[in-house]
Design a protein around this motif. Structure first.
Motif: not given
Ligand SMILES: NC(=O)c1ccc[n+]([C@@H]2O[C@H](COP(=O)([O-])OP(=O)(O)OC[C@H]3O[C@@H](n4cnc5c(N)ncnc54)[C@H](O)[C@@H]3O)[C@@H](O)[C@H]2O)c1
Length: 250
Positions: A18-20, A37-39, A62-64, A158-160, A187-189
């Motif tokens: 996704g976005i990362g 990084c990623d989990i 694991d970022l938590t 969480g987002k607030g 909304p992001i695909l």
């Molecule tokens: N996609 C949307 O429509 C949208 C809309 C609003 C906000 N956001 C925000 O944008 C950001 C990116 O969203 P996205 O849609 O790309 O998400 P996604 O689920 O597509 O990707 C998230 C990535 O983070 C990793 N991840 C999750 N928990 C983790 C952890 N504890 N430790 C390490 N890595 C972890 C996942 O493995 C995944 O690769 C998020 O903060 C999301 O809330 C997304």
């Protein structure tokens, strides 16, 4: 090379999807050295392969987990003297109606959307101070508005929290040359949202709520993140940039 981030060092979370992933690839294309990084390590490695030529380093974190975040930044600090950007894209959330949401779902979501951002910012702080770095956090349109049919109580909280945390980070960071801003995507695909946003009924609802009648792409967000992380935004801090096709203004 002739990139907007030549010589810059960026840390990006959630580079596996996704976005990362979009941010890591875009930042690397523009010349930054990216520590990601990623989990999900396999997914992160696939992003590294896609970038090619050693411009992205990946680690499983694991970022938590406070200890894992601390170890990751200790390892980064051994390799670089400071970082220019911290892009906190990783998050995970559980959606459920308030009445049936388990307390575990609530705490999981807040840990994976808000605690992770705090832990990364705290661990990165000395490195950000070194180079007057920029933080880009991810809030959401859901920090402002609700989406009909979406059971997002924990996610909205969480987002607030990310919005409010980012303002405070900006205030505490300014004396050290650290800027902190957030992006609120609409909304992001992505792989994670595809099934929800492309389901016919939900798709119609989502598009009705947008001025620009298309779903966003990770690149739409990556370009905004690059701007906020770059010196082009050197007078911008404590801001939230809504990249949402007009969703929150309708
Ligand atoms: N996609 C949307 O429509 C949208 C809309 C609003 C906000 N956001 C925000 O944008 C950001 C990116 O969203 P996205 O849609 O790309 O998400 P996604 O689920 O597509 O990707 C998230 C990535 O983070 C990793 N991840 C999750 N928990 C983790 C952890 N504890 N430790 C390490 N890595 C972890 C996942 O493995 C995944 O690769 C998020 O903060 C999301 O809330 C997304």
């Amino acid at each position: 090379m002739n990139g907007r981030l030549d010589g810059k060092i960026a840390v990006v979370t959630g580079i596996g999807a996704g976005i990362g992933k979009g941010c890591a690839l875009h930042f690397a294309r523009e010349g930054a050295m990216v520590y990601g990084c990623d989990i999900d390590l396999d997914a992160a490695r696939a992003t590294v392969d896609e970038a090619g030529a050693g411009s992205i380093h990946a680690r499983r974190v694991d970022l938590t987990r406070e200890d894992e975040v601390a170890d990751w930044f200790t390892a980064i600090a051994r390799e670089v003297q400071g970082i220019d950007a911290l892009i906190n894209a990783a998050a995970a959330a559980i959606f459920a109606p308030v009445e049936t949401m388990r307390y575990h779902d609530w705490t999981f979501t807040l840990k994976a959307e808000l605690d992770n951002v705090f832990l990364c910012c705290r661990a990165a702080w000395p490195l950000l101070k070194e180079r007057g770095g920029a933080i880009v956090n991810f809030a959401s349109a859901n920090a402002y508005v609700t989406l009909p049919g979406s059971y997002a109580a924990a996610h909205c909280a969480g987002k607030g929290g990310v919005l409010a945390l980012t303002r405070q980070l900006a205030a505490e960071g300014a004396p050290h040359g650290i800027r902190a801003n957030s992006i609120s995507p609409g909304p992001i695909l992505t792989a994670a949202t595809r099934d929800v946003f492309l389901a016919p009924e939900m798709n119609a609802t989502v598009l009705r709520g947008l001025m620009i009648k298309r779903l966003g792409q990770p690149e739409d967000i990556a370009r905004a993140a690059l701007f906020l992380a770059s010196c082009e935004a050197s007078f911008i801090t404590a801001a939230d940039l809504r990249v949402d096709g007009g969703a929150t203004a309708l």
